[in-house]
Design a protein around this motif. Structure first.
Motif, PDB file in Angstrom:
ATOM      1  N   THR A  27      10.708 -16.434  -9.043  1.00  0.00           N
ATOM      2  CA  THR A  27      11.288 -16.712 -10.346  1.00  0.00           C
ATOM      3  C   THR A  27      12.419 -15.729 -10.577  1.00  0.00           C
ATOM      4  OG1 THR A  27       9.180 -17.496 -11.208  1.00  0.00           O
ATOM      5  CG2 THR A  27      10.832 -16.849 -12.817  1.00  0.00           C
ATOM      6  N   PHE A  28      13.568 -16.251 -11.016  1.00  0.00           N
ATOM      7  CA  PHE A  28      14.709 -15.383 -11.281  1.00  0.00           C
ATOM      8  C   PHE A  28      15.519 -15.964 -12.432  1.00  0.00           C
ATOM      9  CE2 PHE A  28      15.928 -18.473  -8.128  1.00  0.00           C
ATOM     10  CZ  PHE A  28      17.204 -18.869  -8.471  1.00  0.00           C
ATOM     11  N   ALA A  41      20.918 -16.887 -20.436  1.00  0.00           N
ATOM     12  CA  ALA A  41      20.625 -17.089 -19.017  1.00  0.00           C
ATOM     13  C   ALA A  41      19.598 -18.205 -18.888  1.00  0.00           C
ATOM     14  CB  ALA A  41      20.108 -15.809 -18.385  1.00  0.00           C
ATOM     15  N   GLN A  42      19.485 -18.744 -17.702  1.00  0.00           N
ATOM     16  CA  GLN A  42      18.494 -19.775 -17.454  1.00  0.00           C
ATOM     17  C   GLN A  42      17.476 -19.272 -16.435  1.00  0.00           C
ATOM     18  OE1 GLN A  42      21.691 -22.210 -14.749  1.00  0.00           O
ATOM     19  NE2 GLN A  42      20.375 -23.400 -16.000  1.00  0.00           N
ATOM     20  N   ARG A  43      16.252 -19.634 -16.675  1.00  0.00           N
ATOM     21  CA  ARG A  43      15.171 -19.259 -15.757  1.00  0.00           C
ATOM     22  C   ARG A  43      15.118 -20.272 -14.627  1.00  0.00           C
ATOM     23  NH1 ARG A  43       8.721 -18.775 -17.018  1.00  0.00           N
ATOM     24  NH2 ARG A  43       8.106 -18.916 -14.851  1.00  0.00           N
ATOM     25  N   CYS A  44      15.098 -19.758 -13.408  1.00  0.00           N
ATOM     26  CA  CYS A  44      15.035 -20.620 -12.233  1.00  0.00           C
ATOM     27  C   CYS A  44      13.777 -20.293 -11.431  1.00  0.00           C
ATOM     28  CB  CYS A  44      16.262 -20.428 -11.351  1.00  0.00           C
ATOM     29  SG  CYS A  44      17.804 -20.862 -12.158  1.00  0.00           S
ATOM     30  N   ASP A  45      13.146 -21.305 -10.911  1.00  0.00           N
ATOM     31  CA  ASP A  45      11.966 -21.153 -10.065  1.00  0.00           C
ATOM     32  C   ASP A  45      12.289 -21.733  -8.700  1.00  0.00           C
ATOM     33  OD1 ASP A  45      10.128 -20.085 -12.053  1.00  0.00           O
ATOM     34  OD2 ASP A  45      10.225 -22.078 -12.952  1.00  0.00           O
ATOM     35  N   GLN A  46      11.941 -20.995  -7.674  1.00  0.00           N
ATOM     36  CA  GLN A  46      12.128 -21.489  -6.312  1.00  0.00           C
ATOM     37  C   GLN A  46      10.748 -21.721  -5.717  1.00  0.00           C
ATOM     38  OE1 GLN A  46      14.268 -18.905  -3.680  1.00  0.00           O
ATOM     39  NE2 GLN A  46      14.864 -20.591  -2.374  1.00  0.00           N
ATOM     40  N   CYS A  53      16.042 -25.073 -12.224  1.00  0.00           N
ATOM     41  CA  CYS A  53      16.488 -24.214 -13.313  1.00  0.00           C
ATOM     42  C   CYS A  53      16.330 -24.936 -14.647  1.00  0.00           C
ATOM     43  CB  CYS A  53      17.946 -23.813 -13.125  1.00  0.00           C
ATOM     44  SG  CYS A  53      18.213 -22.811 -11.657  1.00  0.00           S
ATOM     45  N   GLY A  54      15.953 -24.160 -15.664  1.00  0.00           N
ATOM     46  CA  GLY A  54      15.823 -24.694 -17.000  1.00  0.00           C
ATOM     47  C   GLY A  54      17.131 -24.564 -17.763  1.00  0.00           C
ATOM     48  N   PRO A  55      17.091 -24.821 -19.064  1.00  0.00           N
ATOM     49  CA  PRO A  55      18.305 -24.739 -19.872  1.00  0.00           C
ATOM     50  C   PRO A  55      18.707 -23.270 -20.123  1.00  0.00           C
ATOM     51  CG  PRO A  55      16.440 -25.214 -21.269  1.00  0.00           C
ATOM     52  CD  PRO A  55      15.940 -25.251 -19.845  1.00  0.00           C
TER      53      PRO A  55
END
Length: 63
Positions: A27-28, A41-46, A53-55
């Motif tokens: 998560t970044f 910023a948007q939260r991204c999950d790999q 990525c979210g909004p």
């Protein structure tokens, strides 16, 4: 003899149980923009090599 049995066992194991590869989920936060000193910023999950990525959301002050 024991060495030969070990090699045969290793080969059988490699055929029936392929090597496992560990891929950790990650998560970044990805920077979007600044507005009046507020950082968005948007939260991204790999997961499994794919990124989702979210909004863009408010993440704090100090741009």
């Amino acid at each position: 003899m024991i060495n030969l049995m070990g090699r045969v066992g290793d080969r059988l194991l490699a055929v029936f149980a392929p090597k496992a590869t560990a891929k950790a989920d990650l998560t970044f936060y990805k920077f979007c923009f600044c507005y009046d000193g507020w950082k968005y910023a948007q939260r991204c999950d790999q997961v499994a090599g794919q990124s989702y990525c979210g909004p863009c959301e408010f993440r704090g002050t100090g741009c």
